[in-house]
Design an enzyme around this catalytic site. Sequence first.
Site, PDB file in Angstrom:
ATOM      1  N   HIS A 193       0.841  -1.208   0.000  1.00 29.07           N
ATOM      2  CA  HIS A 193       0.000   0.000   0.000  1.00 29.07           C
ATOM      3  C   HIS A 193       0.877   1.260   0.000  1.00 29.07           C
ATOM      4  O   HIS A 193       0.695   2.163  -0.823  1.00 29.07           O
ATOM      5  CB  HIS A 193      -0.909  -0.042   1.239  1.00 29.07           C
ATOM      6  CG  HIS A 193      -1.765   1.164   1.447  1.00 29.07           C
ATOM      7  ND1 HIS A 193      -3.131   1.140   1.346  1.00 29.07           N
ATOM      8  CD2 HIS A 193      -1.459   2.449   1.760  1.00 29.07           C
ATOM      9  CE1 HIS A 193      -3.625   2.340   1.575  1.00 29.07           C
ATOM     10  NE2 HIS A 193      -2.619   3.162   1.836  1.00 29.07           N
ATOM     11  N   GLU A 194       1.839   1.301   0.907  1.00 34.35           N
ATOM     12  CA  GLU A 194       2.684   2.495   0.999  1.00 34.35           C
ATOM     13  C   GLU A 194       3.534   2.665  -0.257  1.00 34.35           C
ATOM     14  O   GLU A 194       3.750   3.785  -0.729  1.00 34.35           O
ATOM     15  CB  GLU A 194       3.582   2.434   2.237  1.00 34.35           C
ATOM     16  CG  GLU A 194       2.851   2.246   3.566  1.00 34.35           C
ATOM     17  CD  GLU A 194       1.708   3.221   3.773  1.00 34.35           C
ATOM     18  OE1 GLU A 194       1.830   4.383   3.355  1.00 34.35           O
ATOM     19  OE2 GLU A 194       0.675   2.810   4.354  1.00 34.35           O
TER      20      GLU A 194
ATOM     21  N   HIS B 191       1.763   4.200  -3.059  1.00 29.70           N
ATOM     22  CA  HIS B 191       1.694   5.654  -2.896  1.00 29.70           C
ATOM     23  C   HIS B 191       2.904   6.374  -3.492  1.00 29.70           C
ATOM     24  O   HIS B 191       2.827   7.569  -3.775  1.00 29.70           O
ATOM     25  CB  HIS B 191       1.634   6.019  -1.414  1.00 29.70           C
ATOM     26  CG  HIS B 191       0.269   5.975  -0.806  1.00 29.70           C
ATOM     27  ND1 HIS B 191      -0.841   6.510  -1.410  1.00 29.70           N
ATOM     28  CD2 HIS B 191      -0.161   5.487   0.380  1.00 29.70           C
ATOM     29  CE1 HIS B 191      -1.896   6.338  -0.622  1.00 29.70           C
ATOM     30  NE2 HIS B 191      -1.514   5.713   0.467  1.00 29.70           N
TER      31      HIS B 191
HETATM   32 ZN    ZN Z   1      -2.467   5.148   2.276  1.00 29.50          ZN
END
Ligand code: ZN
Length: 860
Positions: free
Chosen positions: A300-301, A304
């Site tokens: 997830h990170e 980003h």
């Molecule tokens: Zn996030």
Amino acid sequence: MPTARRPSRFRLPPDVRPTRYDLHLEPDLDGGTFRGEVRIALRLARPRAEIVLHAADLSIERASAQAGGREVTARVRLVRTDEAVALRFARPLPAGETTLALRFVGRLNQHLRGLYAAGADGRRYAFSQCEAADARRILPCFDEPSFKARFRVAIRVRDGETALSNGPVEGEEAVPGGRVVRFAETPPLSTYLLALAVGQLEASAPRLLGPVPIRVWHVPGKGRLTDFALEAAAEALRRLQDYFDIPYPYGKLDLVAVPDFEAGAMENAGAVFFRETLLLLDPATASLAERKRAAEVIAHELAHMWYGDLVTMAWWDDLWLNEAFATWMAYRVVDDWRPEWRMWQGFEHDRAGALAMDALASTHPIYAVVHSVAEATENFDAITYEKGAAVVRMIEHYLGPDAFRDGVRRYMRRHREGNTVAADLWRALEEASGKPVARVAQAWIAQPGFPLVSVAPARAGAGAALAVHQERFYADPGVPAARRRAKWPLPLVVKWGGTDGAATERFLVERVRDTVALPTGALPPWYFANAAAGGFYRVAHDPADRAALLAALGSALTPVERLALAGDQWALVRSARASIESFLDVADALGEETDYDVLDGIAGPLDVIDEQVAEPGSAMQAGFRAWIARRFGPQLERLGWAAAAGEDDPTRLRRAALVRLLGGVAEAPAVLAEARRRLDVYLADRGALEPNLADPVVSLAARVGDEALYERYRAALTAAATPQERRRFLLSLGSFRTRVTRERTLAAVLTPEIPTQDVAILLMRLLANPAAGGEAWKFMTRKWGALRRRIPPLMISRLVESTPALREPRYAREVARFFRAHPVPEARRAVRQALEVFRLNAELRRRTAPGLGRWLAARA
Ligand SMILES: [Zn+2]
């Protein structure tokens, strides 16, 4: 006590734009302060005698600007309500380029925002956390996501300390007592992505992915716990580079395990910060759930780094653009890396959580107008993340994965290093797919709630046609019909049983009432109107058709569909469209269920029935628990508590799910007693218990534990070998039930023994503990001032959301009264949601308790 101030709606003017920050910082970890100097290169669209920028909790000693080759000092005026500072110059600065120079001092705070103090093993650290709007607590800056600028950071550290920031280290120079670490200039970044870490940190050996070195940083002594994260990060980064078709943009990748951290993780460009539990794992003792969760958060990170960092929402109203996409992408990436983990099946639990929140009248649309930072903070919730991800997934299904990916690549290329709004993404997806994406997607992100889709055979003689009706779903049965009238462009995927196996057909339903025809001559023996649970809606099947589905349950539906079917039926019970008996029939039909996700999925509603519908300590509750034990107990007896040699993960997870259901929900005495016995084995040897049982065993044994056991938990958490083990013992302190242990836990909550990051989570455990809830609430109200100062705003919201565990209506009145007297701007919606859930639970109890009694009596 905090006062009820309206959150400021102040926004910076667009005509002053920063292009570069040259930041020099000198943290004093022992003194708990820092000094800083920053030079900010600006572009002025017009002449200005006053420049306003953000600053909070800083004292600015000097400010000046370079104009026409001369230095002009400024008069500094703090505007506290706006967290801003106005610099007034004796004569206007001309339009064009200029440079501000500011000198300032600040304090390392204790509440995990801005640049804060953290401790581990007697050592002191400083870490940053800037999202949503706390970079202004580190330096005066233009603290809104659309003001992207390059950062050149230099940090003065003392001997023995290390410093990290977004860029790679460019050079170091010795100074008396320490050195200055200089970091390479970053690409343009929003201020909320600034990263700083200072203290005694150690790093893993770098793992190279092409030219990019990946390192895991941690406090000393944890080097043996970094392998899993390095592998997960390398696997994710490789897949993300492929997907976006843009190389990783930030030179190096540091993954930093922070000993005290508010969120799960934070996507600072090039220096991602994590809670230790999500980054440092021992593969020998970590449960599969812990490994899956860490891999998902890492992916997830890293998603980003492109989606959020390289291309950034223009303002917080489009926060979902960041978070929905990263949430969806993480499941996709990990599913590709480890297909046997069945990530999308696990996503069903998240989808269910988002559907439950979105069924409240107090929900909000994915796209939410945001006036203030407090409102932005409120939106870090299940709607923005999980509903958003479900909608992204629905759009991907609708367009097909290739067209969707091509559209995303187009969007990334076009807007790299820039800022965007949702329409930019829709445009790129429309260009790539030729489909009306904006019209379909916009409805889902702009309308609150989701549809209840009723499906029944169309009138007789219509062949294989199904009549479809949609309306907005509310958990509250009292919402009048007029407010339910709503429609969505609904991507409906129907699965049915054909002569040679199951088949699916896709439809886009755009009207309130519609008919869809399956490409078969006559109605099939069964059909299910949300194939793969890919749609963000609830289904009410015609009762006769649902009965046919239940009869064919094991062969007709996949585990994720069985999970969705049970969830739909429970939602229909909550909203008074079905009797509680109808859900209990579904749960009963799942008694031989062997899939762990399905077992975990029905444990949720069964727990609500146990805690909210049945009176605590009543004969009805005892009867309900006895039914669970009769129906699901034999499975656990057959399986046993010890894992067979070479046993596969699904079997291990099924055992853990059954222990949670039988011990956690039904509190079956034999299961609690066995958990208590297994705990002794575990305390003697951490390797002696099947890793997936560690969490349930430690928390169940606490429920029946005495003061002596409590002391062993305190010792175990201090001596824990991994962050997961420490968390397990720490949070289970909240599950003990004796008077002395309850009092001791409450007394510890506000001491350094409980890290700030865990205070709210421990209080949530106590609120849900039937022996401690009332005391925990009383403690919260008495210590509110201290809690409010210590707990960051996001955690306050979660704490408020968990108050309906207190059950009794008098607590609903107390919660309402207390937060009227002590308003929390970041938790206004959480208070409304909690009060709505209190009310809905009371209504559920009144309406369904008689049916529960009848159903149990028929089975006694
Ligand atoms: Zn996030």
